[in-house]
Design a protein around this motif. Structure first.
Motif, PDB file in Angstrom:
ATOM      1  N   MET A   1      64.012  44.519  23.830  1.00  0.00           N
ATOM      2  CA  MET A   1      64.193  45.280  22.829  1.00  0.00           C
ATOM      3  C   MET A   1      65.801  45.785  22.869  1.00  0.00           C
ATOM      4  O   MET A   1      66.387  46.909  22.585  1.00  0.00           O
ATOM      5  CB  MET A   1      63.462  46.310  22.682  1.00  0.00           C
ATOM      6  CG  MET A   1      63.614  47.316  21.582  1.00  0.00           C
ATOM      7  SD  MET A   1      62.930  49.043  21.307  1.00  0.00           S
ATOM      8  CE  MET A   1      61.538  49.001  22.041  1.00  0.00           C
ATOM      9  N   ASN A  35      68.146  48.610  16.204  1.00  0.00           N
ATOM     10  CA  ASN A  35      66.674  47.847  16.453  1.00  0.00           C
ATOM     11  C   ASN A  35      65.542  48.845  16.282  1.00  0.00           C
ATOM     12  O   ASN A  35      65.844  49.679  15.620  1.00  0.00           O
ATOM     13  CB  ASN A  35      66.632  47.517  17.890  1.00  0.00           C
ATOM     14  CG  ASN A  35      66.780  48.790  19.051  1.00  0.00           C
ATOM     15  OD1 ASN A  35      66.401  49.744  18.573  1.00  0.00           O
ATOM     16  ND2 ASN A  35      67.046  48.511  20.311  1.00  0.00           N
ATOM     17  N   SER A  36      64.465  48.662  16.656  1.00  0.00           N
ATOM     18  CA  SER A  36      63.362  49.241  16.230  1.00  0.00           C
ATOM     19  C   SER A  36      63.327  50.856  16.926  1.00  0.00           C
ATOM     20  O   SER A  36      62.527  51.710  16.582  1.00  0.00           O
ATOM     21  CB  SER A  36      62.158  48.877  16.774  1.00  0.00           C
ATOM     22  OG  SER A  36      61.919  48.529  18.172  1.00  0.00           O
ATOM     23  N   SER A  39      69.346  53.527  15.419  1.00  0.00           N
ATOM     24  CA  SER A  39      70.210  52.835  14.390  1.00  0.00           C
ATOM     25  C   SER A  39      71.580  53.733  14.639  1.00  0.00           C
ATOM     26  O   SER A  39      71.545  55.022  14.739  1.00  0.00           O
ATOM     27  CB  SER A  39      69.710  52.940  13.099  1.00  0.00           C
ATOM     28  OG  SER A  39      70.560  52.804  12.004  1.00  0.00           O
TER      29      SER A  39
END
Length: 110
Positions: A1, A35-36, A39
């Motif tokens: 990630m 990404n998850s 931001s």
């Protein structure tokens, strides 16, 4: 990630507000990382432009880089000037309006 910075020079001293330009009648954005989990986005608003009321899935910190923005959270407006920041809590309705031309750095943590 893993997330990497993009759309910005690395390894040099930068003036953040100079990394995005105003455009007449527009809201301009430049994604620096996403990404998850996080931001990071630069925005430039022409005077009178806005992002209408919405809610975010993460806590969103706005840092004013230039001008004056009106940040409305839960219906309560607040003015944000250069060097000031505010956190818009996840799930709370908020909006951004350019009281004057306005540049901001938005960091959302999900």
């Amino acid at each position: 990630m893993g997330v990497k910075m993009k759309n910005i020079s690395q390894g040099e001293v930068l003036v953040l507000k100079d990394q995005i330009a105003y455009q007449e009648g527009q809201v301009v954005s430049r994604t620096l990382a996403q990404n998850s989990a996080v931001s990071v986005t630069l925005f430039a608003f022409d005077k009178g432009e806005e992002i209408s009321t919405h809610a975010s899935g993460g806590d969103a910190m706005v840092t004013c880089l230039d001008g004056v923005g009106k940040i409305t959270i839960d219906g309560e407006p607040r003015l944000l000037r250069e060097g000031e920041c505010i956190v818009m809590p996840a799930g709370h309705p908020h909006a951004v309006y350019a009281q004057e031309r306005f540049k901001m750095l938005l960091v959302v943590v999900f």
